[in-house]
Design an enzyme around this catalytic site. Structure first.
Site, PDB file in Angstrom:
ATOM      1  N   CYS B  15       0.477  -0.864   0.042  1.00  0.00           N
ATOM      2  CA  CYS B  15      -0.236  -0.121  -0.165  1.00  0.00           C
ATOM      3  C   CYS B  15       0.315   1.064  -0.011  1.00  0.00           C
ATOM      4  O   CYS B  15       1.975   1.849   0.471  1.00  0.00           O
ATOM      5  CB  CYS B  15      -0.547   0.057   1.403  1.00  0.00           C
ATOM      6  SG  CYS B  15      -2.023   1.651   1.693  1.00  0.00           S
ATOM      7  N   PRO B  16       0.591   2.175  -0.490  1.00  0.00           N
ATOM      8  CA  PRO B  16      -0.356   2.647  -2.061  1.00  0.00           C
ATOM      9  C   PRO B  16      -0.063   1.574  -3.039  1.00  0.00           C
ATOM     10  O   PRO B  16      -0.765   1.090  -4.003  1.00  0.00           O
ATOM     11  CB  PRO B  16      -0.457   3.782  -2.222  1.00  0.00           C
ATOM     12  CG  PRO B  16       1.040   4.599  -1.762  1.00  0.00           C
ATOM     13  CD  PRO B  16       1.575   3.343  -1.006  1.00  0.00           C
TER      14      PRO B  16
END
Lengths: 395, 79
Positions: B15-16
Site C-alpha cells: 500500500c499504496p
C-alpha cells in the site's frame, strides 16, 4: 559510562515518539525542529470538510518527556561522515546516533497553475489556513462540479484523497445540493484506490453515492481561466472548484554525502532497520525516508519504536505494517492494513472503524507523551489485527 | 535529446502499491526516457498493462525473475 548522544531532527510524530521512548540513563537526547509546534496533520481533513475548529497543534517542548532537550532551529546541513549537524542558528551538534524525521512537504511547482488554485480553493495537505479555504469553497459552491484530483505521488496518507471525496459528497447531500453539485474524483491510477483489495471496498461506495471518477489522469497543468485540469496525455477535466492533492518532496536539509538522497529528496534507507544507506549510526524514519511504504503517522510511529529498540541493542525490524484509518463518510470507516508480506486486507466498512479513527484522534497527544501507557495497548492492537490473521476472515 | 533511464524499486510495497511509484517516475520523465520498475505485488502486471493501454506509452519488456516483476517502459505519450 558516558551517555550516548542522540540527535533527532524533527519533532513530529516519528521524532517525538522516538525521543520519548529512549531511556535517560542511557541516552542524552536532543530534538531539533524549525517549528515550535507539532501538528496532528490528519485533522486537516476535518478542518477542510467539517469546518472543525479543534486545535491541531501543540508545542513540541510540552510533548517531550522532561530530560529531552529541545532546540528550536532548522537544521542547515548534516555531515554523515563526520557525525555533525549544523543548525540554521549556527550551532554545531555532534552525535553518536542521528535520526532524521523531517517529514515531507507539498511541492507546488510540479504542476503549472497549481499555486493559483490553492490560493483560490485551498487544499488539505499543507496548512490549517488552506484547509479552512476548502471549507469556504464547499460552503460557497451551490451548483456545478466539485473536483478532487490526485496531483502526483507521493503524498501523505494514501486514503486522504478519497476521504475528502466521501466527506465532500456527504456535505453537499446534507445541504440538499447533491442534485446540483457533481462530485468528481481524478486519479493517475487504474482505479480510485491504488491498492486493489481496498479498491474493492471503496469503488462500490463511490458508485452507490453517485460520485464520478476518472482514472489514468496524470495531472499536468491547470488552466483556471478556462477552469479545466489537463492531463499529460491531453485529457481535460472541467470544474467549478478544484482541490488538488499536492505531490510531496523530501527534506530541504543539505546532506552529505548527497547520494543518500533520491531525486525528489527522500532519504534512502534499509526498509527493515531504517539505517540510512551506508551508515550504521544514522537513521531516517517516517515520511522523510524513501522506503517503499505509505507516508503516514503509523509508519513513523512503528519505525520510531524499531529504531528506539535498535539503539538499545535489540535486533528489532520493521515488518512494513500499515494501519491507515479511512473515513468513508456518514459515520462509516475502514482501515488500510498490510505489511511487507501481506497485501492490503479487504476490511469492510463499519461504524466501529470510524469510531476507532476518531478515538485515536481524541487520544493522540496522550499517545505521544506517555509511551509507557500506550506501547502495550498498541502492541496488543497490532497483534490482534495482523494482516495475515485478518485475511483469513475478510476474503 | 538525452534519454534517461529511471529505475524504481517498489519491492515489498503493498500500500499504496507499485503503480503509484510508476506514476511518480512518469511525472518526472520526458518522451524517450526509459522507466524500469521492480515490484513484488502480484497486482502489478495487470496494472502496468492497463496503464500502458490507457496512456499510450510503450511497454518494452515485462519479466519475472525470482519473485520480482520487472517492467521496462518507454515514455512516448506525453503531450
Amino acid at each position: 559510562m558516558s551517555k550516548k548522544r542522540v540527535v533527532i531532527i524533527g519533532g513530529g510524530a516519528g521524532g517525538a515518539i522516538l525521543a520519548n521512548n529512549l531511556p535517560f540513563d542511557e541516552f542524552d537526547v536532543t530534538v531539533v525542529d524549525r517549528s515550535p509546534y507539532h501538528y496532528y496533520w490528519p485533522w486537516l481533513l476535518y478542518v477542510a470538510f467539517k469546518g472543525s475548529r479543534k486545535p491541531m497543534k501543540r508545542e513540541i517542548r510540552e510533548l517531550l518527556k522532561p530530560g529531552v532537550k529541545f532546540i528550536q532551529s532548522g537544521a542547515h546541513s548534516v555531515d554523515l561522515g563526520n557525525r555533525k549537524v549544523i543548525l540554521e542558528n549556527g550551532k554545531v551538534l555532534e552525535y553518536d546516533h542521528l535520526v532524521i524525521a523531517t517529514g515531507s512537504r507539498p511541492a507546488y511547482d510540479m504542476i503549472e497553475g497549481h499555486r493559483k488554485i490553492v490560493e483560490k480553493y485551498g487544499d488539505y495537505h499543507s496548512s490549517e489556513e488552506n484547509a479552512r479555504r476548502v471549507w469556504s469553497t464547499i460552503n460557497s459552491l451551490k451548483q456545478g462540479t466539485f473536483a478532487i484530483a490526485v496531483g502526483g505521488d507521493p503524498y501523505r496518507c494514501p486514503p486522504s484523497p478519497l476521504e475528502g471525496v466521501f466527506l465532500a459528497e456527504e456535505f453537499f447531500r446534507s445541504r440538499g445540493l447533491r442534485d446540483k453539485v457533481r462530485v468528481v474524483f481524478a486519479v493517475p491510477y487504474p482505479r480510485p484506490y491504488p491498492a486493489e483489495p481496498m479498491n474493492e471496498v471503496v469503488e462500490p461506495i463511490l458508485e452507490e453515492r453517485g460520485v464520478e471518477y476518472i482514472t489514468f489522469f496524470t495531472l499536468d497543468k491547470i488552466d483556471e481561466e478556462r477552469k479545466v485540469a489537463i492531463s499529460m496525455e491531453g485529457e481535460e477535466l472541467k470544474y467549478d472548484a478544484l482541490v488538488v492533492i499536492p505531490p510531496h518532496v523530501g527534506t530541504d536539509i543539505k546532506i552529505s554525502p548527497e547520494d543518500v538522497l533520491t531525486q525528489d529528496r527522500f532519504i534512502q534507507a534499509d526498509k527493515f532497520t531504517n539505517n540510512i544507506k551506508g551508515y550504521d549510526d544514522a537513521f531516517v524514519i517516517g515520511d522523510a525516508s524513501a522506503v517503499p511504504v505509505a507516508k503516514t503517522g503509523v509508519t513513523a510511529h512503528l519505525q520510531a519504536t524499531v529504531v528506539a529498540r535498535r539503539l538499545q541493542g535489540e535486533d528489532a525490524r520493521n515488518n512494513g505494517r500499515t494501519n491507515c484509518p479511512f473515513d468513508l463518510g456518514y459515520g462509516l470507516g475502514t482501515f488500510v492494513i498490510s505489511d511487507y508480506n501481506n497485501p492490503v486486507v479487504k476490511l469492510p466498512p463499519s461504524r466501529f472503524s470510524h469510531m476507532a479513527k476518531l478515538v485515536f484522534a481524541a487520544a493522540y497527544w496522550d499517545m505521544i507523551k506517555y509511551p509507557e501507557l500506550w506501547n502495550p495497548i498498541f502492541d496488543a492492537y497490532f497483534e490482534a489485527t495482523e494482516p495475515a490473521k485478518l485475511r483469513r476472515i475478510y476474503v | 535529446m538525452t534519454e534517461n533511464k529511471i529505475r524504481v524499486d517498489a519491492r515489498g510495497m503493498a500500500c499504496p502499491g507499485p503503480i503509484t511509484e510508476l506514476v511518480k517516475a512518469y511525472r518526472n520523465a520526458k518522451n524517450g526516457d526509459i522507466i524500469e520498475v521492480l515490484a513484488t505485488d502480484p497486482g502489478f502486471k495487470p496494472d502496468v498493462e492497463a496503464w500502458i493501454k490507457r496512456t499510450g506509452n510503450q511497454l518494452v519488456e515485462f519479466k519475472e525473475e525470482g519473485g520480482t516483476y520487472i517492467a521496462v517502459i518507454k515514455v512516448t505519450a506525453k503531450k
